[in-house]
Design an enzyme around this catalytic site. Structure first.
Site, short mmCIF file in Angstrom:
data_model
loop_
_atom_site.label_atom_id
_atom_site.label_comp_id
_atom_site.label_asym_id
_atom_site.label_seq_id
_atom_site.Cartn_x
_atom_site.Cartn_y
_atom_site.Cartn_z
N ARG A 181 -30.56 0.84 -11.85
CA ARG A 181 -31.10 1.79 -12.85
C ARG A 181 -32.28 2.64 -12.39
NH1 ARG A 181 -26.52 1.52 -15.53
NH2 ARG A 181 -26.30 -0.17 -17.04
N HIS B 264 -13.77 -3.71 -10.03
CA HIS B 264 -13.56 -4.51 -11.26
C HIS B 264 -12.16 -4.43 -11.86
CE1 HIS B 264 -14.89 -0.67 -12.72
NE2 HIS B 264 -16.17 -0.96 -12.84
N ASP C 261 -21.22 -6.13 -10.62
CA ASP C 261 -21.31 -5.02 -11.57
C ASP C 261 -22.50 -5.23 -12.52
OD1 ASP C 261 -20.81 -2.61 -12.79
OD2 ASP C 261 -19.07 -3.29 -13.94
N HIS D 251 -28.85 -3.46 -19.81
CA HIS D 251 -29.29 -2.61 -20.92
C HIS D 251 -30.24 -3.46 -21.77
CE1 HIS D 251 -26.30 0.55 -20.17
NE2 HIS D 251 -25.39 -0.39 -20.03
ZN ZN Z 1 -20.21 -0.61 -12.12
#
Ligand code: ZN
Length: 455
Positions: free
Chosen positions: A69, A244, A317, A321
């Site tokens: 991020r 994924h 992954d 958040h």
């Molecule tokens: Zn990802």
């Protein structure tokens, strides 16, 4: 010269697992001995040694799929907190995705990320570049002028955090024709998702039940997109890594496609191996990720694929958040879950349930991801490679704690996972011991060899 001898360890590699010793010299593995072959490394009085008493030594995990991020979304997480969680979870190297703000779509944005990471990363760091419909010339320039500076080329075939969608046929043909670098795809068909989403919103407004997530981000969306990408990769000879993978049908498509193009590889995450759509009623937004988690039948197919080699790598992954963002109604609840610190434990739990040998874990979490991107010196317990290890008791229970997650929650909270980590080593130095960082980790910038030149 700094030297350390690790002895009486269970050395875990894809090729063989057995008791042995490792001699570290100046941050690298200088010698490795398997006792059952009659090999030994004699004690040298001046060299400090550590008797590991049978604990497993695995190459540090190489997680080539994280979203830390930074820059631009640092209220969700950053390189410092992400790399700390990684290191504590046995991940010694990571390659971060380009959907930051600004997006990592040119050489300058890439170097800015390296600059930030060099100041604050606690694990070895590398970055992917992102493809858009307008930066293919820049990507080609980087491929020829500085291929060592980025892991692979990330393409979002379906939209997710960061809006880097690319689904234009001629741009994809040009991109998939690039040689020497790996194309990594987020594979979901945007039109199918949009159609399903509009239908759900017309029925429920913003408060779409989270149980519909796997029907909106549907299996058909995954299958169609992956079938198209595999067709393109077979036609153009692309080095393609499907990220994924979440359905049984994609597993079958990939298994077949590998027969035609050996440059096709696939990833899944521990989440798709442990959870199923039956967990959405209980976990709701905290399991909302893209692609959605599918049925128990898919989970079984993915576990089979992990065992038989159709799935080549496990990435986390990791996509943090804030809890308050996750508590919004479905249509404004962002997709993604934090997982970099839980990934190895979750995979060890799957391995214990399914009788998968530890060597296979070393392959999918360290050896193969490093090889796919051509990461210099990483991912193997082998003479000449960097001395990045995780030392652990693979059979001990591990129960994830939300307070260890950089964003204060984890979908794995309270689950019974596996593997107690005793220490994590970076460049031959013990950086983590019994859950504490004991010395400034010797984190460094990853360097990537063109994947067509990597053995
Ligand atoms: Zn990802």
């Amino acid at each position: 010269m700094s030297r350390t001898l690790l002895k009486n360890a269970l050395l875990v590699t894809g090729a063989r697992t057995g008791e042995g010793s490792i001699l570290i010299e100046d941050g690298k593995i200088s010698s490795i001995a398997f006792y059952d072959s009659g090999e030994t490394i004699p004690d040298i009085p001046s060299v400090p040694s550590e008797d590991l008493g049978g604990l497993a030594v695995m190459p540090g995990a190489v997680d080539i799929h994280v979203h830390f991020r930074e820059p631009g979304l640092t209220h969700k997480g950053d390189i410092a907190s992400g790399s700390r969680a990684a290191l504590m979870g046995g991940v010694t190297s990571f390659v971060d995705m380009p959907n930051t703000i600004p997006p990592t779509t040119d050489g300058a944005a890439l170097e800015e990320k390296y600059r930030i990471a060099s100041a604050k990363s606690l694990a070895n760091y590398g970055f992917h570049i992102g493809a858009t419909s307008s930066n293919i010339m820049e990507i080609k320039r980087l491929c020829s002028q500085s291929p060592e500076s980025f892991g692979g080329i990330k393409v979002f075939l379906g939209s997710s955090t960061g809006n880097m969608l690319l689904n234009d046929c001629s741009a994809l043909d040009a991109l998939f024709s690039i040689k020497g670098k790996c194309i990594l795809i987020h594979s979901e068909d945007e039109n199918i998702i949009k159609y399903n989403m509009a239908k759900a919103v017309s029925a429920y407004g913003d408060a779409v039940p989270f149980t519909l997530h796997p029907l909106i981000r549907s299996r058909e969306a995954c299958i169609k997109s992956t079938a198209d990408a595999l067709e393109r990769a077979m036609r153009l000879g692309t080095r393609l890594h499907v990220l994924h993978v979440s359905t049984a049908e994609e597993v079958d498509l990939i298994r077949t496609a590998k027969g035609y193009n050996q440059g096709i590889t696939a990833e899944t995450t521990a989440g798709y191996l442990l959870f199923s759509d039956e967990d959405y009623p209980a976990l709701g937004p905290f399991l909302k990720c893209n692609p959605a988690i599918k049925s128990p039948r898919d989970r079984e197919a993915l576990r089979d694929a992990l065992r038989d080699g159709t799935i080549d790598t496990i990435g986390s992954d990791h996509a943090p958040h804030l809890k308050e963002e996750k508590l919004r109604p479905y249509t404004s609840c962002p997709s993604g879950v934090p997982s970099v610190g839980d990934s190895l434990h979750a995979l060890l739990a799957v391995a214990a349930q399914d009788g998968i040998p530890l060597g296979r874990i070393a392959e999918v979490m360290s050896e193969t991801p490093a090889r796919i991107l051509g990461i210099k010196g990483k991912g193997q317990l082998k003479e000449g490679f960097d001395a990045d290890f995780v030392v652990l008791d693979p059979d001990a229970v591990s129960v994830p704690d939300a307070s260890d997650s950089p964003c204060g929650w984890t979908p794995y909270e309270g689950m019974t996972l596996k593997g107690r980590i005793h220490s994590v080593w970076l460049a031959g130095e013990k950086a983590v011991s019994n859950g504490n960082i004991i010395s400034r980790p010797l984190a460094s910038r990853l360097s990537f060899i063109r994947s067509d030149q990597f053995q």
